[in-house]
Design an enzyme around this catalytic site. Sequence first.
Site, PDB file in Angstrom:
ATOM      1  N   CYS A  44     -86.930  35.375 -39.331  1.00 50.82           N
ATOM      2  CA  CYS A  44     -87.096  35.641 -40.767  1.00 50.82           C
ATOM      3  C   CYS A  44     -88.502  36.146 -41.061  1.00 50.82           C
ATOM      4  O   CYS A  44     -88.775  36.624 -42.172  1.00 50.82           O
ATOM      5  CB  CYS A  44     -86.853  34.374 -41.574  1.00 50.82           C
ATOM      6  N   TYR A 436     -94.097  16.010 -65.198  1.00 53.35           N
ATOM      7  CA  TYR A 436     -94.680  16.749 -66.315  1.00 53.35           C
ATOM      8  C   TYR A 436     -96.194  16.593 -66.420  1.00 53.35           C
ATOM      9  O   TYR A 436     -96.723  15.495 -66.450  1.00 53.35           O
ATOM     10  CB  TYR A 436     -94.054  16.302 -67.637  1.00 53.35           C
TER      11      TYR A 436
END
Lengths: 567, 567
Positions: A44, A436
Amino acid sequence: MAQNILIVGGVALGSKAACRFKRLEPESHVTIIDQDMYISYGGCGIPFYVSGDVSDVHDLRKTSFHMLRDEVFFKNCKDIDIMTETRAEKIDRENKLLHIRRKDGSTDTLAYDQLVLGTGSSPRRLPIPGVDLPMVYTAANLRDAEAIKEVVTKGQVERAVIIGGGFIGLEMAEALADMWEVETTVVEYCDQIMPGFVSSMFARMAQGQMEEHGVHFYVDEEVKAIEGTDTVTAVVTNKRRLEADLVIMSVGAVPNSDLARDAGLEIGKTGAILVDEHLRTTDPLIYAGGDCAQIPNLVTGQPAYFPLGSMANRQGRVIGTNLAGGNAKFKGAVGSFVVKTFEAALAGAGLSLSSALKAGFDAISVQVAQLDRAHFYPDKGMMYLELVVEKETRRILGIQGFGEQGDAVVGRINTVAAFLEDRPTVDRLSNVELAYSPPFSSAMDILNALGNTAENLLDGRYRPIDVDGFAEKWSSNGDGQCLVLDCRARQDGEPFAQKYPERWINIPQDELRQRFKEIPPGKKLILVCNTGVRSYEAQLNLKEMGLDDPVSVQGGMVTLNKCGLDL
Amino acid sequence: MAQNILIVGGVALGSKAACRFKRLEPESHVTIIDQDMYISYGGCGIPFYVSGDVSDVHDLRKTSFHMLRDEVFFKNCKDIDIMTETRAEKIDRENKLLHIRRKDGSTDTLAYDQLVLGTGSSPRRLPIPGVDLPMVYTAANLRDAEAIKEVVTKGQVERAVIIGGGFIGLEMAEALADMWEVETTVVEYCDQIMPGFVSSMFARMAQGQMEEHGVHFYVDEEVKAIEGTDTVTAVVTNKRRLEADLVIMSVGAVPNSDLARDAGLEIGKTGAILVDEHLRTTDPLIYAGGDCAQIPNLVTGQPAYFPLGSMANRQGRVIGTNLAGGNAKFKGAVGSFVVKTFEAALAGAGLSLSSALKAGFDAISVQVAQLDRAHFYPDKGMMYLELVVEKETRRILGIQGFGEQGDAVVGRINTVAAFLEDRPTVDRLSNVELAYSPPFSSAMDILNALGNTAENLLDGRYRPIDVDGFAEKWSSNGDGQCLVLDCRARQDGEPFAQKYPERWINIPQDELRQRFKEIPPGKKLILVCNTGVRSYEAQLNLKEMGLDDPVSVQGGMVTLNKCGLDL
């Protein structure tokens, strides 16, 4: 009791299976047979070697601690024998023997207690004239990689044509255009790049991104021939002739399943080897995995084919465990993917809308554009996500995304990929609990917003129109039936209203209640704002005032712009 | 029938609930009452306003499309009434009335059909002398933020002391030290920063990262007093006196539940308001959410308190839906978090090892260091992850991570957070399907490696030692019983062997079978390599040769170095 394990193919699956097995059963003997001279490499990475990101092709063969994974490495570090440039010719299942042929022509038979097939795939080649010409490559192995890099570094390539706008095609196009300033053209047979994987919206965005960097595209175009005598000179499609001195054919992979088929092992409907969830073939002493094996798609439940290095690595470990008497399972895949397109990334997991419909789902999709972190944080970027949902059950079938902060896009996709096999419904996404902090996410993250928007759509509150729908209405608006109601603030919307006095009006959403009467009656309203938040709010406002049929542009003006609509 | 909804508190939960409800029931009437003059702001952005990343404090009050979310915005865009600088004094549940008091002292009673409590939390203040001195702030609201920014921008602050090494403490320390070059010291009562959230390994890493940028730390130290007459002059701990002209106290938040308690609503054991999964209090007409409400920890199943803006936003939407007769649920939280520490990020979800043990789990943890994308790709960075697992059931209880590519760390944490509530076992992580391409991940991603390593630990194959264990053995090694066997290549390991001839030998893993006899007998071996891969392999090699008790340093030399061990 010590076993004798033979492994055919040593790129990703074979070497992983061998190493894992040897860690569990060090006293057993493992031999990897590979027809190539190189084993255990990161295939890859080839486009990134061609691009120059990876300077030495042998870096793709090294461990993270810089050891070359060659025969000596496998012997000394892993106590695994390697036979390179050796073909596995025939499996004699009755006598548990593997017939091999070496490069020098000599043959031999090797006995096994258990056998692993990691025979991989071959790049598909179109049955057209000229495919065997010099300078036509498939970028599927390290020798191709070296050859391509050599000609581009020597400046021998001015124009390249890439046949196929899938993963490898896009990566190779970027490599050639970015680093080597090769005039690069991608030709795609389908009507968009990345067909089946993403919607036309994302195809437009990714193509636009690459066009900005000089890559040319022709979609919906069939390559008929490759021309040249000593070497390639041109690629001929059904519409034009493209001069080229390098052609890369990236039109998919075909599983190498002949060895298994000839031995009487069952082959799946995808053409790849049939295996159970332990990755055993129909012969319990023979395993198969990686690019030569068929596994279930965990979203559709149907047989599927995912030729991908990460898949092969994880499957290799499962096989290694099971060779040692373990009970490891590989249930299948949801089809997570990502492709880098210059500074952006296009990623997804599960089904696109078109593939969901093709698989028989009564599916719809919803698109959202939102910043990838708190809107007041400086390093934010716009992200675009699409969720594919089964109407009746509200089940999430897939997600795709595009954005210029690649890790941020991939992070969102992986979050959904992680639970996609559990048949989640959209409420799961509304409540997914992302870490968050303003530098990393919004208080209501785009993933939560995507779930919420899907819910509003399913509940009939949100009536969206996508970029194709908008483009169609916009271009065919000769009859003046459609009117764009721009809900943005005056400074954003008014210039468009002035430019298109017959087709565009600007009433900011917060003035809509007061100025409702300014909306000309009898028009089909298309609501638009910057990202789609205010136009949804306006849609609800108008419904309250008795207007039921306005539609709202999904992802708003940023999406239309990113898709290259010239407004 | 149109309802009359009152909402107490309009920062995150209240305004979200109001907006969602109004979109579902536009004909109903909604009033938000807030004691502050500012509503609907991003309080989590305060450190980034102080740092200068956000230039105007009012940016924290704006929508992503730059509209100020003030009373006019809520009226015109949302048709919601706002009463600022108004206190909710008492709930008369019997008559469904809310008693309020305005800034001017006037009082009133408002009738409601349904009531929402979004009263938030207050910053905890230590009961020590001097907490009320000028220049002692808590950074909990926009007025504090403005005041702090004003004094630092005017150059009035040379030395700041931050009390508390949690989220806000670290963010404020970075803001002051980075942008304003304030001599900043963090004092933490526990024996590490981020206590309860991460292991000492991560605390060392994050602290080290911040120390490199000039922030000072004193952990395991109790603040006894704040000194000063007109203004702050120093902070006195049990060990020293720190001069300071600014003090920020960030020692946690206390839920504002008095209004609810006084009204006879049940309060949970955390001190926050008890709510069910619909976020209803013990009065079915009253909802509560955000920083004033108690929700279940989905890993422990126990009542918990998560004062976080993202939580409040998602809960606000659930309440908005339910106010309109919907059936939305908020099941609880797994506790995802992230904090930026200069160029790095520290993140997690679920339980740390210490919090798992405290919650009664028979838990262990495993640590892995690996590159965050393909090792041959140029823009890679080292990532450190720790997985907390219940021994008997192999259940994943939590994950924490640290790395210099923040989005990449957060992406991995979110992937696990997404399914943590499903009580996954470690094999789920071994097989989690991340989108793969070399610029974004490894073929065997660090998350997969983490699952694999946990499995090897649980199965008794992997015998690790962590940084604390190593540090202890290394510093107490006067008796010469321990010997470090460095499995790295000669150029890496030999310098250490020369530096510590009595305590360190270098035999590269691939030479171990041949050079086994060089290992001095009777020593307790500590195996180390760069990241822990080769030392694990070496551990298996040695076991094969009859040595059962060597331990392997988790995360290898990169981890010891990142934790600041001076070797």
